[in-house]
Design a protein around this motif. Sequence first.
Motif, PDB file in Angstrom:
ATOM      1  N   HIS A  39      31.972   6.129 -17.000  1.00  0.00           N
ATOM      2  CA  HIS A  39      32.335   5.320 -15.176  1.00  0.00           C
ATOM      3  C   HIS A  39      32.806   5.924 -14.954  1.00  0.00           C
ATOM      4  O   HIS A  39      32.278   5.903 -13.638  1.00  0.00           O
ATOM      5  N   ALA A  40      34.115   6.055 -14.577  1.00  0.00           N
ATOM      6  CA  ALA A  40      34.612   6.436 -13.450  1.00  0.00           C
ATOM      7  C   ALA A  40      35.172   7.974 -12.907  1.00  0.00           C
ATOM      8  O   ALA A  40      34.497   8.185 -11.794  1.00  0.00           O
ATOM      9  N   GLU A  41      34.586   8.893 -13.855  1.00  0.00           N
ATOM     10  CA  GLU A  41      33.562  10.303 -14.137  1.00  0.00           C
ATOM     11  C   GLU A  41      32.991   9.818 -13.394  1.00  0.00           C
ATOM     12  O   GLU A  41      32.427  10.972 -12.501  1.00  0.00           O
ATOM     13  N   SER A  42      31.706   9.294 -13.301  1.00  0.00           N
ATOM     14  CA  SER A  42      30.389   9.051 -13.114  1.00  0.00           C
ATOM     15  C   SER A  42      29.990   8.568 -11.406  1.00  0.00           C
ATOM     16  O   SER A  42      29.896   9.672 -10.611  1.00  0.00           O
ATOM     17  N   SER A  43      31.516   7.902 -11.379  1.00  0.00           N
ATOM     18  CA  SER A  43      31.406   7.185 -10.554  1.00  0.00           C
ATOM     19  C   SER A  43      32.213   8.111  -8.718  1.00  0.00           C
ATOM     20  O   SER A  43      32.229   8.526  -7.904  1.00  0.00           O
ATOM     21  N   VAL A  44      33.638   9.556  -9.491  1.00  0.00           N
ATOM     22  CA  VAL A  44      33.216  10.476  -8.237  1.00  0.00           C
ATOM     23  C   VAL A  44      32.492  11.225  -8.173  1.00  0.00           C
ATOM     24  O   VAL A  44      32.635  11.242  -7.122  1.00  0.00           O
TER      25      VAL A  44
END
Length: 238
Positions: A39-44
């Motif tokens: 989720h964090a990677e996708s948000s970036v």
Amino acid sequence: MTTKLQVALPDGLANAWLMQQFDHHLAELKEMLLTMASHAESSVHKSVEALGKRDYELAQQVQTEDSVIDRFEVDVDDLAIKLLAQAPAAPELRLITVAMKVSQNLERVGDETTTIARRVQELCREAPLKLTLSIPQMAKLAALMLKAALDAFVNQDPVAARALIPKDKEIDSLNKQNHQQLAAQMIGDPESVTRCLSLMVISKSLERIADHAKNVAEEVVYLCEARDIRHSALQDGP
């Protein structure tokens, strides 16, 4: 009156059952952390895409989805604390404490992408600046650093973790260049101040995402080598 029979398990079976439960919850912690990382990677990626395309709706989506990352941090901490209460052995203890620290860094990555998303929405309301900045380069490098740090954690690869740590200096340098260019732009064109400030904040957020990637990499070294290399001159190896 009904009497309930209680059957005590032999010590060996009881201990085996407890270990099985511990291993199950430890695997659950790992899986939870990997999902949070995704989720964090996708948000970036989404925040950077929203910036590049001046996509107001995508920026709003990034803001909305930040609550998912926040929830994961709480869940990871809750499960980690339950595992710590079982007095795990040293390797498992390091894994659990590192998982909590990685989770904290991922949550802060989410905070930074939310900041970027808010500034993108503000920039979308104004005409774009005719100014070439290093923000796309910073964004690409920060995303690659985060991915590399998380891959190193998954693979428990301290060599890969150490290799990415020096890259943080490159992002720091790019951020400094952006701030110098934007400061000069504001002096020469006072009407661009609001847009320049938004871009300064975005540049700083990308620099902080790289910082969090570096933090994760340092935790990987600690996990694998039982060696704390934070705030030291030992990042290039023993």
